[in-house]
Design a protein around this motif. Structure first.
Motif, mmCIF file in Angstrom:
data_model
loop_
_atom_site.group_PDB
_atom_site.id
_atom_site.type_symbol
_atom_site.label_atom_id
_atom_site.label_comp_id
_atom_site.label_asym_id
_atom_site.label_seq_id
_atom_site.Cartn_x
_atom_site.Cartn_y
_atom_site.Cartn_z
ATOM 1 N N VAL A 72 42.866 49.176 45.562
ATOM 2 C CA VAL A 72 42.342 50.118 44.574
ATOM 3 C C VAL A 72 43.457 51.057 44.116
ATOM 4 O O VAL A 72 43.611 51.317 42.919
ATOM 5 C CB VAL A 72 41.153 50.918 45.157
ATOM 6 C CG1 VAL A 72 40.804 52.108 44.293
ATOM 7 C CG2 VAL A 72 39.942 50.009 45.315
ATOM 8 N N GLU A 78 38.602 50.288 40.409
ATOM 9 C CA GLU A 78 37.775 49.624 41.414
ATOM 10 C C GLU A 78 36.478 49.156 40.787
ATOM 11 O O GLU A 78 36.074 49.651 39.732
ATOM 12 C CB GLU A 78 37.499 50.543 42.602
ATOM 13 C CG GLU A 78 36.577 51.708 42.304
ATOM 14 C CD GLU A 78 36.313 52.589 43.513
ATOM 15 O OE1 GLU A 78 36.392 52.079 44.636
ATOM 16 O OE2 GLU A 78 36.032 53.770 43.314
ATOM 17 N N GLU A 79 35.846 48.219 41.440
ATOM 18 C CA GLU A 79 34.550 47.708 41.010
ATOM 19 C C GLU A 79 33.479 48.748 41.329
ATOM 20 O O GLU A 79 33.421 49.262 42.443
ATOM 21 C CB GLU A 79 34.206 46.413 41.748
ATOM 22 C CG GLU A 79 35.049 45.229 41.371
ATOM 23 C CD GLU A 79 34.527 44.489 40.161
ATOM 24 O OE1 GLU A 79 33.297 44.439 39.976
ATOM 25 O OE2 GLU A 79 35.360 43.982 39.394
#
Length: 184
Positions: A72, A78-79
């Motif tokens: 990240v 980030e997801e």
């Protein structure tokens, strides 16, 4: 004078560790002790293995979290769950998914045949009408066919409920003619 051949001797009791032959009873006791010690050793090794396995699992999990945090930071993104809108364009025959935070179209695909068939209850936005066309009629919602409320008496469903064909060729939801109308 002292006697010439008399030796001066003194004794005292001391304890030394020396080999001793075991009796049959002692052999049995030592065998039992050995078996107990071996059993305790095996149990301790099993506990150690469980503890090591547990800690190895924890270390692996933490390392995975470290790797994820590192990815990240390197990527600087980030997801995350993001609310999106699925837009159905009937003119273009396309379904698009749009992020609500950035208004970016993240996916687009051809509309399926089933999606082109709008259900009245589920229609988010009907296809646009041509100029001069009459506005769409609003359907009155039908009463839920679920279980009756306490104290409520449910009437049985009509034979035409659920879109079944009408064997008497009478329109559904139209009351039968009165006997006076039939005579005329």
């Amino acid at each position: 004078m002292t006697a010439p051949n008399k030796e001066d001797v003194r004794e005292r009791e001391v304890i030394k560790n020396l080999p001793v032959d075991l009796t049959d009873k002692e052999i049995q006791q030592k065998t039992d002790e050995l078996l107990e010690l071996m059993s305790r050793c095996d149990a301790t090794i099993a506990k150690r293995s469980e503890a090591v396995s547990t800690y190895n699992g924890l270390v692996k999990e933490i390392r995975e979290q470290i790797a994820a945090a590192h990815r990240v930071l390197i990527a600087r993104r980030e997801e995350r769950e993001v609310i999106c809108v699925e837009r159905m364009s009937f003119d273009r025959n396309v379904v698009e998914v749009i992020r609500t935070d950035t208004k970016e179209v993240i996916s687009s695909r051809a509309m399926r045949a089933a999606e082109r068939q709008l259900e009245i209850d589920n229609a988010a936005s009907p296809p646009p009408k041509k100029k001069g066309a009459a506005p769409p009629k609003k359907e009155t919602p039908k009463k839920d066919a679920g279980p009756p409320e306490p104290g409520e008496v449910k009437k049985p469903a009509s034979p035409n409920a659920g879109g079944k064909s009408n064997p008497k060729n009478v329109k559904a939801n139209v009351p039968p003619p009165s006997p006076l109308e039939v005579v005329r």
